[in-house]
Design a protein around this motif. Sequence first.
Motif, mmCIF file in Angstrom:
data_model
loop_
_atom_site.group_PDB
_atom_site.id
_atom_site.type_symbol
_atom_site.label_atom_id
_atom_site.label_comp_id
_atom_site.label_asym_id
_atom_site.label_seq_id
_atom_site.Cartn_x
_atom_site.Cartn_y
_atom_site.Cartn_z
ATOM 1 N N ILE A 158 7.028 -11.938 -0.380
ATOM 2 C CA ILE A 158 6.636 -12.833 0.708
ATOM 3 C C ILE A 158 5.190 -12.676 1.163
ATOM 4 O O ILE A 158 4.631 -13.617 1.737
ATOM 5 C CB ILE A 158 7.583 -12.676 1.914
ATOM 6 N N VAL A 159 4.559 -11.522 0.948
ATOM 7 C CA VAL A 159 3.159 -11.375 1.362
ATOM 8 C C VAL A 159 2.284 -12.244 0.468
ATOM 9 O O VAL A 159 2.385 -12.185 -0.766
ATOM 10 C CB VAL A 159 2.706 -9.908 1.290
ATOM 11 N N ARG A 160 1.462 -13.051 1.071
ATOM 12 C CA ARG A 160 0.574 -13.982 0.361
ATOM 13 C C ARG A 160 1.353 -14.848 -0.630
ATOM 14 O O ARG A 160 0.869 -15.236 -1.679
ATOM 15 C CB ARG A 160 -0.560 -13.226 -0.340
ATOM 16 N N ARG A 161 2.605 -15.112 -0.271
ATOM 17 C CA ARG A 161 3.528 -15.946 -1.059
ATOM 18 C C ARG A 161 3.805 -15.361 -2.445
ATOM 19 O O ARG A 161 4.159 -16.079 -3.365
ATOM 20 C CB ARG A 161 3.016 -17.385 -1.171
ATOM 21 N N GLY A 162 3.647 -14.065 -2.568
ATOM 22 C CA GLY A 162 4.059 -13.413 -3.800
ATOM 23 C C GLY A 162 2.997 -12.533 -4.416
ATOM 24 O O GLY A 162 1.948 -13.020 -4.833
ATOM 25 N N MET A 163 3.252 -11.229 -4.453
ATOM 26 C CA MET A 163 2.386 -10.273 -5.121
ATOM 27 C C MET A 163 3.138 -9.669 -6.302
ATOM 28 O O MET A 163 4.356 -9.787 -6.411
ATOM 29 C CB MET A 163 1.971 -9.159 -4.151
ATOM 30 N N ALA A 164 2.394 -9.013 -7.185
ATOM 31 C CA ALA A 164 3.033 -8.324 -8.309
ATOM 32 C C ALA A 164 3.823 -7.131 -7.787
ATOM 33 O O ALA A 164 3.466 -6.512 -6.776
ATOM 34 C CB ALA A 164 1.981 -7.869 -9.308
ATOM 35 N N LEU A 165 4.894 -6.791 -8.502
ATOM 36 C CA LEU A 165 5.769 -5.695 -8.111
ATOM 37 C C LEU A 165 5.982 -4.769 -9.301
ATOM 38 O O LEU A 165 6.270 -5.227 -10.407
ATOM 39 C CB LEU A 165 7.127 -6.248 -7.647
ATOM 40 N N VAL A 166 5.825 -3.476 -9.060
ATOM 41 C CA VAL A 166 6.206 -2.455 -10.034
ATOM 42 C C VAL A 166 7.260 -1.577 -9.377
ATOM 43 O O VAL A 166 7.077 -1.107 -8.253
ATOM 44 C CB VAL A 166 5.002 -1.603 -10.483
ATOM 45 N N VAL A 225 9.148 -1.680 -14.848
ATOM 46 C CA VAL A 225 10.012 -0.672 -14.241
ATOM 47 C C VAL A 225 9.796 0.637 -14.993
ATOM 48 O O VAL A 225 9.912 0.676 -16.218
ATOM 49 C CB VAL A 225 11.505 -1.068 -14.307
ATOM 50 N N LEU A 226 9.447 1.698 -14.261
ATOM 51 C CA LEU A 226 9.258 3.032 -14.834
ATOM 52 C C LEU A 226 10.326 3.954 -14.258
ATOM 53 O O LEU A 226 10.260 4.323 -13.078
ATOM 54 C CB LEU A 226 7.857 3.572 -14.514
#
Length: 382
Positions: A132-140, A178-179
């Motif tokens: 939701i931040v800035r309508r979508g950031m990358a996620l690890v 995913v690590l």
Amino acid sequence: MNAERNEGESAPRGPKTITVPLGERSYDIVIGPGLIDEAGTRIKNVLPHARVAIVTDENVARLHLDRLRIALDSEGIDHNAIVLPAGEKTKSYGSLEQVVEAIIEGRFERGDIVLAFGGGVIGDVAGFASAIVRRGMALVQMPTSLLAQVDSSVGGKTGINSPQGKNLVGAFHQPSLVLADTALLDTLLPREFAAGYAEVVKYGLIDRPDFFEWLDENHREIFAGGTARIDAIAAACEAKAEVVARDEMEEASRALLNLGHTFGHALEKVCRYDAARLVHGEGVAIGVCLAHRFCAHLGLAPDEDARRIEIHLSAVGLPTRIQDIPGEEPKVDDLLDAIAQDKKVSRGALTFILTRGIGKAYVENGVDPQTVRGFLEQELSQ
């Protein structure tokens, strides 16, 4: 789905990689020991110019955050850390606001990364914030619990709890990587590891009876930390990746992954998410046992299968009955109220994952609430 593969022919005991095949949004789940020290390199290979907002909890930060910082520093990756309290109560509006505002205050941009470094709670909160931040950031996702490594870090489900029920506010937002560092599991308390194991068993009970048989034979090595642990995590991730690829948004078959969760989530709610009484994996353990006993009660599944599952879960130290929960016994009305708020409810009808036996789960819509009431009353009278 790509078959699992060993990375590097010269390192047969090295990490295993499972690919979640979602077209341009496909990503890898890397599983093995020591991945925390490779985090900078692996993140840079996927998102080479991103800054990293680490979201973690106090327990994980104390044990592992310095090593992660060193790994990111070694690749020149700029990073900040947001440290939350540990526990299920962190899956709240207040924690989500704290993470969101810290990301914005840190001037992280849309192309930067939110790194979820913790168990399922952190993965859900950080993942929701990244959606939701800035309508979508990358996620690890860097899951540090067994439960998170085999379940919540994979598949893109993110969210928080409402006072009305568990996981009722959230979004689907797939990670870029995913690590799963299996060596980090050595720092878990036995109760926490056992709770995660309930989610591993779940995959065998859904549609992989051979996997359940293998777990029955190898659970001691899995708990001891042998190579069977990596194999079990990889098999669970492969099972989930296949389901996610078929039904990313849980419109049909992905609901099978909730086997035992309708009962389990209701138990968590009536226990007020008090980890001293019940943690999520323990709720799942009781839930899958209840689901199989419920189906035996309905004449759908053999009594022998329900008993065999109870014996297996009891052998690893997991609860299998509502009466195993310490403290005041839940009331049937409270459990039914919680079940009625389950996110799988559709137009007021109860949806359950039922089974015809080990490895034969299916989705059933429109389960009669009075039948559920009668079953729960019977369970609590024993």
